[in-house]
Enzyme design. Structure first.
Site, PDB file in Angstrom:
ATOM      1  N   SER A  94     -15.358  28.643 -69.321  1.00  0.00           N
ATOM      2  CA  SER A  94     -16.725  29.170 -69.164  1.00  0.00           C
ATOM      3  C   SER A  94     -16.584  30.671 -68.943  1.00  0.00           C
ATOM      4  O   SER A  94     -15.505  31.142 -68.524  1.00  0.00           O
ATOM      5  CB  SER A  94     -17.373  28.536 -67.926  1.00  0.00           C
ATOM      6  N   TYR A  97     -16.944  25.704 -59.200  1.00  0.00           N
ATOM      7  CA  TYR A  97     -17.024  25.921 -60.651  1.00  0.00           C
ATOM      8  C   TYR A  97     -16.269  27.206 -61.018  1.00  0.00           C
ATOM      9  O   TYR A  97     -15.459  27.214 -61.940  1.00  0.00           O
ATOM     10  CB  TYR A  97     -18.485  26.001 -61.100  1.00  0.00           C
ATOM     11  N   LYS A 149     -12.809  27.000 -63.186  1.00  0.00           N
ATOM     12  CA  LYS A 149     -12.847  27.591 -64.527  1.00  0.00           C
ATOM     13  C   LYS A 149     -11.854  28.750 -64.631  1.00  0.00           C
ATOM     14  O   LYS A 149     -11.245  28.946 -65.673  1.00  0.00           O
ATOM     15  CB  LYS A 149     -14.274  28.014 -64.892  1.00  0.00           C
TER      16      LYS A 149
HETATM   17  N1  NAD Z   1     -23.842  24.198 -70.725  1.00  0.00           N
HETATM   18  C1  NAD Z   1     -23.410  25.381 -70.309  1.00  0.00           C
HETATM   19  O1  NAD Z   1     -24.214  26.287 -70.009  1.00  0.00           O
HETATM   20  C2  NAD Z   1     -21.935  25.668 -70.259  1.00  0.00           C
HETATM   21  C3  NAD Z   1     -21.523  27.019 -70.139  1.00  0.00           C
HETATM   22  C4  NAD Z   1     -20.169  27.301 -70.064  1.00  0.00           C
HETATM   23  C5  NAD Z   1     -19.252  26.277 -70.120  1.00  0.00           C
HETATM   24  N2  NAD Z   1     -19.669  24.980 -70.230  1.00  0.00           N
HETATM   25  C6  NAD Z   1     -18.645  23.939 -70.264  1.00  0.00           C
HETATM   26  O2  NAD Z   1     -18.760  23.225 -71.470  1.00  0.00           O
HETATM   27  C7  NAD Z   1     -18.219  21.912 -71.294  1.00  0.00           C
HETATM   28  C8  NAD Z   1     -19.194  20.891 -71.847  1.00  0.00           C
HETATM   29  O3  NAD Z   1     -20.371  20.921 -71.055  1.00  0.00           O
HETATM   30  P1  NAD Z   1     -21.834  20.641 -71.656  1.00  0.00           P
HETATM   31  O4  NAD Z   1     -22.638  21.851 -71.387  1.00  0.00           O
HETATM   32  O5  NAD Z   1     -21.721  20.130 -73.027  1.00  0.00           O
HETATM   33  O6  NAD Z   1     -22.331  19.555 -70.609  1.00  0.00           O
HETATM   34  P2  NAD Z   1     -22.777  18.027 -70.838  1.00  0.00           P
HETATM   35  O7  NAD Z   1     -23.057  17.549 -69.475  1.00  0.00           O
HETATM   36  O8  NAD Z   1     -23.814  17.945 -71.898  1.00  0.00           O
HETATM   37  O9  NAD Z   1     -21.464  17.356 -71.415  1.00  0.00           O
HETATM   38  C9  NAD Z   1     -20.330  17.113 -70.636  1.00  0.00           C
HETATM   39  C10 NAD Z   1     -19.722  15.802 -71.105  1.00  0.00           C
HETATM   40  O10 NAD Z   1     -18.534  15.574 -70.359  1.00  0.00           O
HETATM   41  C11 NAD Z   1     -18.523  14.201 -69.995  1.00  0.00           C
HETATM   42  N3  NAD Z   1     -17.710  14.020 -68.790  1.00  0.00           N
HETATM   43  C12 NAD Z   1     -17.988  14.433 -67.523  1.00  0.00           C
HETATM   44  N4  NAD Z   1     -17.019  14.036 -66.684  1.00  0.00           N
HETATM   45  C13 NAD Z   1     -16.104  13.366 -67.436  1.00  0.00           C
HETATM   46  C14 NAD Z   1     -14.886  12.714 -67.132  1.00  0.00           C
HETATM   47  N5  NAD Z   1     -14.422  12.661 -65.881  1.00  0.00           N
HETATM   48  N6  NAD Z   1     -14.201  12.136 -68.147  1.00  0.00           N
HETATM   49  C15 NAD Z   1     -14.678  12.167 -69.411  1.00  0.00           C
HETATM   50  N7  NAD Z   1     -15.828  12.768 -69.758  1.00  0.00           N
HETATM   51  C16 NAD Z   1     -16.538  13.358 -68.766  1.00  0.00           C
HETATM   52  C17 NAD Z   1     -19.988  13.836 -69.769  1.00  0.00           C
HETATM   53  O11 NAD Z   1     -20.196  12.428 -69.856  1.00  0.00           O
HETATM   54  C18 NAD Z   1     -20.655  14.618 -70.891  1.00  0.00           C
HETATM   55  O12 NAD Z   1     -20.749  13.871 -72.093  1.00  0.00           O
HETATM   56  C19 NAD Z   1     -17.938  21.774 -69.801  1.00  0.00           C
HETATM   57  O13 NAD Z   1     -16.567  21.975 -69.561  1.00  0.00           O
HETATM   58  C20 NAD Z   1     -18.765  22.883 -69.186  1.00  0.00           C
HETATM   59  O14 NAD Z   1     -18.255  23.306 -67.946  1.00  0.00           O
HETATM   60  C21 NAD Z   1     -20.985  24.660 -70.307  1.00  0.00           C
END
Ligand code: NAD
Length: 258
Positions: free
Chosen positions: A136, A149, A153
């Site tokens: 992130s 977080y 990260k």
């Molecule tokens: N959405 C944002 O603004 C954002 C910004 C920067 C980084 N991220 C990162 O992107 C990645 C994806 O996040 P997203 O935004 O798509 O969120 P999301 O919640 O839509 O998707 C996350 C997925 O991870 C799965 N998950 C959670 N814990 C798990 C586990 N223990 N084992 C297997 N699967 C698991 C969930 O079921 C979900 O399908 C994450 O690492 C998040 O930190 C997101």
């Protein structure tokens, strides 16, 4: 790396960014895609969509993740690209219970280690491989409102960096994905993405676009929000000035975007 003909696995691919990656890799002509998610039904649904392989797996369970990787490679062949993308966030700081810190450490950091521990030796043995780890912008800057977080990260970036340095000469390639706000369940209910949305909220498909470009260039740092590169430079140039700016941002957004 060009994605055509490649065998790929993505964790957290039942929803959000991971699902967009799986879909885009399929559209780019990947040979096979393994979809892993805690949500088994969502993993199966995305697997159906991308003519892939799906399983409900908790990435914090090292044995289960290693078994899934064994099964994927037995069924689909050697993985060219493994994407450690599953992640979680919740608000809080130093007052959070150790168990809460540990949850975020396990998903956001240890799972990346477990995948690398299983795959790096195999990839070296067969001449190379690629890891894409979703961190992130919080891994380069900070996450206002969530200490674990920010810390996990940063850890994910540090691990990716270390693997890239240590195994790069043995053809292990690594990219780390560092977006700001993306329109997924993670930011649902936070108007405009809160503090992470100061530079605009991207769609998961935009992230997939940036990933395809970043993997194509074999670039370590994939920054879908271009502003992050400038913020990272400013942090390195004058840490104290950067901390002052972040305090002002914190004052503007409060402890956690409500
Ligand atoms: N959405 C944002 O603004 C954002 C910004 C920067 C980084 N991220 C990162 O992107 C990645 C994806 O996040 P997203 O935004 O798509 O969120 P999301 O919640 O839509 O998707 C996350 C997925 O991870 C799965 N998950 C959670 N814990 C798990 C586990 N223990 N084992 C297997 N699967 C698991 C969930 O079921 C979900 O399908 C994450 O690492 C998040 O930190 C997101």
């Amino acid at each position: 790396m060009q994605l055509e003909g490649k065998t790929i696995a993505v964790t957290g691919a039942g929803h959000g960014i991971g699902r967009a990656l799986a879909r885009r890799f399929h559209a780019e002509g990947a040979r096979a895609i393994a979809v892993l998610d805690l949500d088994a039904d969502a993993a199966a649904a995305v697997a159906d969509e991308v003519v892939g392989w799906g399983r409900g797996v908790d990435v914090t369970d090292e044995a289960a993740l290693a078994q899934a990787i064994d099964d994927i490679e037995a069924d689909l062949g050697p993985l060219d690209l493994f994407c450690s993308n599953a992640g979680i966030v919740f608000p809080g700081g130093v007052e959070l219970l150790n168990a809460d810190w540990q949850k975020m450490i396990d998903v956001n950091l240890m799972a990346h280690l477990y995948a690398a521990r299983t795959l790096v030796p195999r990839m070296i043995e067969r001449g190379g491989g690629y890891l894409l780890n979703t961190a992130s912008a919080a891994g380069l800057l900070t996450q206002i409102g969530s200490a674990p977080y920010s810390v996990t990260k940063h850890g994910a970036v540090a691990l990716a960096e270390w693997i890239a340095i240590t195994y790069g000469d043995r053809n292990i390639k690594v990219s780390v994905l560092c977006p700001q706000a993306v329109n997924t369940a993670m930011t649902a209910g936070i108007d405009g993405g809160g503090v992470a949305g100061v530079d605009g909220m991207l769609e998961p498909e935009d992230i997939a676009e940036a990933v395809v470009a970043g993997l194509g260039d074999e670039r370590f740092l994939i920054l879908p929000h271009a502003e992050v590169a400038e913020y990272f430079r400013r942090k390195a140039d004058d840490y104290d000035r950067w901390l002052g700016g972040m305090r002002r941002l914190q004052a503007r957004f409060g402890e956690w975007p409500a």
